[in-house]
Structures are given as C-alpha cells and as structure tokens.
Design a protein around this motif. Structure first.
Motif, mmCIF file in Angstrom:
data_model
loop_
_atom_site.group_PDB
_atom_site.id
_atom_site.type_symbol
_atom_site.label_atom_id
_atom_site.label_comp_id
_atom_site.label_asym_id
_atom_site.label_seq_id
_atom_site.Cartn_x
_atom_site.Cartn_y
_atom_site.Cartn_z
ATOM 1 N N SER A 10 -4.273 57.796 66.954
ATOM 2 C CA SER A 10 -4.254 58.689 68.119
ATOM 3 C C SER A 10 -4.615 60.124 67.745
ATOM 4 O O SER A 10 -5.216 60.840 68.548
ATOM 5 N N GLN A 13 -8.336 60.019 67.459
ATOM 6 C CA GLN A 13 -8.892 59.331 68.614
ATOM 7 C C GLN A 13 -9.908 58.259 68.214
ATOM 8 O O GLN A 13 -10.991 58.147 68.795
ATOM 9 N N ASN A 30 -11.112 62.118 73.975
ATOM 10 C CA ASN A 30 -9.936 62.045 74.857
ATOM 11 C C ASN A 30 -9.301 60.660 74.915
ATOM 12 O O ASN A 30 -8.613 60.340 75.888
ATOM 13 N N TYR A 32 -6.622 57.848 74.403
ATOM 14 C CA TYR A 32 -5.163 57.910 74.293
ATOM 15 C C TYR A 32 -4.519 56.534 74.097
ATOM 16 O O TYR A 32 -3.321 56.430 73.896
ATOM 17 N N TYR A 51 -4.095 61.896 79.795
ATOM 18 C CA TYR A 51 -3.765 60.478 79.919
ATOM 19 C C TYR A 51 -4.230 59.860 81.238
ATOM 20 O O TYR A 51 -3.677 58.874 81.713
#
Length: 185
Positions: A10, A13, A30, A32, A51
C-alpha cells in the motif's frame, strides 16, 4: 497453476506476485486495495482518491490487463482474444465483467437521478438497457448464486419487518430481465 508470493504494498501502491516462474509487479496511481481471486483466476486492484472506487483493474495471472473501469474518463475496456473493446459512458456508477457469462454490465446515470443498467456482450454489442424494478433503486453490481446481480434498495413498501430493504436481483445475461433473489448486505 496458482499465484505465489502475492503481495499488496500500500505504501508504494503496487501489487506483485509470481506465476509460472515469472515475477510480476504492477503499480497503480492512488491504489488502495488489491486481492487475488484464485477461483476466477485474476487479480483485482481498486484505485481512487480518498478511497473512492474511481478505477478498477482486473489482471490475468500473467500480468496482462483483462478489464478496466475508469470513472474519471468515462471509459470501460477489456480484452476479447486479440481484440481491445472500449466503451464510453457519461457517468459510470459501477461496472463489472462476468467472464463465465460473457457479459459486461454497467450501472450508469444517464440523467440526473436516473440510473440505468446496461448489458454488453464481450464483443461490445449492447444486449439490454433496463430501469430499476418498480419500487427499487439500483445500488451496485454483485454476484448471487453464481449469476450476475444488481443490488437494489427498496422503498417503504419493499421493507420487511426487520427494516431490511436491500435485495439482489439476478440478471438474465441475454435479456437483462431481473428476478428478485436473496437479501443483500
């Protein structure tokens, strides 16, 4: 063959795994969430700011992209053998590919507060366009009893004594006809 050494990082990514002796690493802006679906044999990655599920990626175990939904640019695309299929949608709420049924279903908003369900064959041919069942509102796409479904919220007339009003509607993959199934959570 199964995937080995599956890892979701995470912080960076990215998602990585090994398949057939080959190491695969994919990075998504981005991102998640990532998981593996051994039964259906793909890796799924979700990405978006704060998110929000703005992009969804389905990746084959060998690392190629099978399906992409991108709400920000209004595009949904997938691979059909050697053919790349791409659709443009104004406002995508949710989209999913159902490999076993050779079907892509898109939940979109055509006009303000008017949601429609569209079904496409894997070659991109439009199969059906449906409004929500009477007394219900489309919520999200899912699977119920190994069939494509759309989860709908019912109005007061469709709420049981326990205040449950969320139901799976099984979608016929040719006609789009929806049959109320089990309660959804």
């Amino acid at each position: 063959m199964d995937v080995e050494n599956f890892k979701w990082d995470s912080e960076n990514q990215n998602v990585s795994w090994s398949f057939n002796g080959k190491s695969i690493i994919k990075t998504f802006h981005n991102a998640y969430f990532a998981s593996i679906n051994n039964q259906r044999q793909y890796v799924i990655v979700e990405a978006g700011q704060n998110y929000s599920q703005d992009q969804i990626y389905y990746l084959s175990f060998d690392g190629s992209t099978l399906f992409t939904m991108d709400k920000s640019n209004g595009k949904i695309s997938w691979q059909l053998k050697d053919q790349h299929v791409e659709l443009n949608c104004k406002v995508i709420l949710h989209a999913q590919i159902y490999f076993e049924q050779n079907l892509v279903i898109i939940l979109s908003s055509e006009k303000q507060n008017e949601k429609v369900l569209k079904g496409f064959a894997l070659d991109g041919t439009l199969l059906f366009v449906n409004q929500p069942p009477q007394g219900f509102d489309f919520n999200y796409l899912s699977i119920s009893n190994n069939q494509p479904s759309v989860v709908c919220d019912g109005d007061k007339a469709h709420t049981d004594s326990y205040n449950r009003n969320r139901w799976h509607f099984i979608i016929n993959n040719q006609t789009g006809e929806m049959t109320r199934g089990n309660l959804a959570h």
